[in-house]
Design a protein around this motif. Structure first.
Motif, PDB file in Angstrom:
ATOM      1  N   ASN A  18       0.901  -1.262   0.113  1.00  0.00           N
ATOM      2  CA  ASN A  18      -0.210   0.006  -0.100  1.00  0.00           C
ATOM      3  C   ASN A  18       0.785   1.184   0.056  1.00  0.00           C
ATOM      4  OD1 ASN A  18      -2.444  -1.271  -0.042  1.00  0.00           O
ATOM      5  ND2 ASN A  18      -2.406  -1.527   2.045  1.00  0.00           N
ATOM      6  N   CYS A  21       2.143   1.937  -3.619  1.00  0.00           N
ATOM      7  CA  CYS A  21       1.087   2.330  -4.121  1.00  0.00           C
ATOM      8  C   CYS A  21       0.566   3.823  -3.925  1.00  0.00           C
ATOM      9  CB  CYS A  21      -0.348   1.911  -4.044  1.00  0.00           C
ATOM     10  SG  CYS A  21      -0.048   0.011  -4.584  1.00  0.00           S
ATOM     11  N   GLN A  22       0.800   4.260  -2.492  1.00  0.00           N
ATOM     12  CA  GLN A  22       0.372   5.684  -2.205  1.00  0.00           C
ATOM     13  C   GLN A  22       1.632   6.814  -2.700  1.00  0.00           C
ATOM     14  OE1 GLN A  22       0.040   5.342   1.892  1.00  0.00           O
ATOM     15  NE2 GLN A  22      -1.791   4.491   1.808  1.00  0.00           N
ATOM     16  N   HIS A  25       0.896   7.312  -6.411  1.00  0.00           N
ATOM     17  CA  HIS A  25      -0.694   7.359  -6.705  1.00  0.00           C
ATOM     18  C   HIS A  25      -1.039   7.487  -8.087  1.00  0.00           C
ATOM     19  CE1 HIS A  25      -0.775  11.827  -6.553  1.00  0.00           C
ATOM     20  NE2 HIS A  25       0.322  11.671  -5.798  1.00  0.00           N
ATOM     21  N   TYR A  63      -7.571  -2.318   0.365  1.00  0.00           N
ATOM     22  CA  TYR A  63      -7.733  -1.944  -1.009  1.00  0.00           C
ATOM     23  C   TYR A  63      -8.013  -3.058  -1.924  1.00  0.00           C
ATOM     24  CZ  TYR A  63      -5.809   2.518   0.387  1.00  0.00           C
ATOM     25  OH  TYR A  63      -5.692   3.939   0.834  1.00  0.00           O
TER      26      TYR A  63
END
Length: 126
Positions: A18, A21-22, A25, A63
């Motif tokens: 995650n 991914c952030q 983004h 997610y």
């Protein structure tokens, strides 16, 4: 696919997946990745127990990734394992799409599948 499942497949902690991914983004628009919600009555509602800080476990809502999001993950995780697992996952998506197309084009098979699922107490088609 859920972030925790993908993290296990790629061999990384869920929070790292995650985090990648952030940090990237712009590579994950809403049609690639979305955060599941709790309790609004929608299709993606979930019920998970949140752990207390310091106790381990999940403290954020999960997610979900579409096949395009899964494909993008290999580029942000940047490891040999991620690339190998990405190929396996994309092939599974493709095979599922082919299977679904075959079922969808055969009303008798689709009716049988729906009826069988109704007997088991769940409906797979809206």
């Amino acid at each position: 696919m859920l972030d925790s499942d993908l993290a296990e497949i790629y061999g990384v902690p869920t929070f790292r997946l995650n985090e990648c991914c952030q940090r990237n983004h712009k590579r994950f628009p809403a049609d690639f990745m979305l955060q599941l919600s709790r309790g609004g009555g929608g299709l993606f509602d979930i019920a998970i127990a949140m752990s207390k800080a310091g106790r381990g476990g999940r403290r954020t809502l999960p997610y979900a990734f579409t096949e395009h999001g899964v494909a993008m993950l290999a580029s942000v995780l940047n490891s040999d394992r991620a690339a190998q697992m990405n190929i396996v996952i994309i092939r599974a998506f493709v095979n599922f799409a082919r299977w679904w197309q075959a079922i969808k084009n055969s009303p008798a098979r689709l009716a049988g599948l729906t009826l069988r699922k109704k007997r088991q107490g769940s409906i797979i088609l809206g």
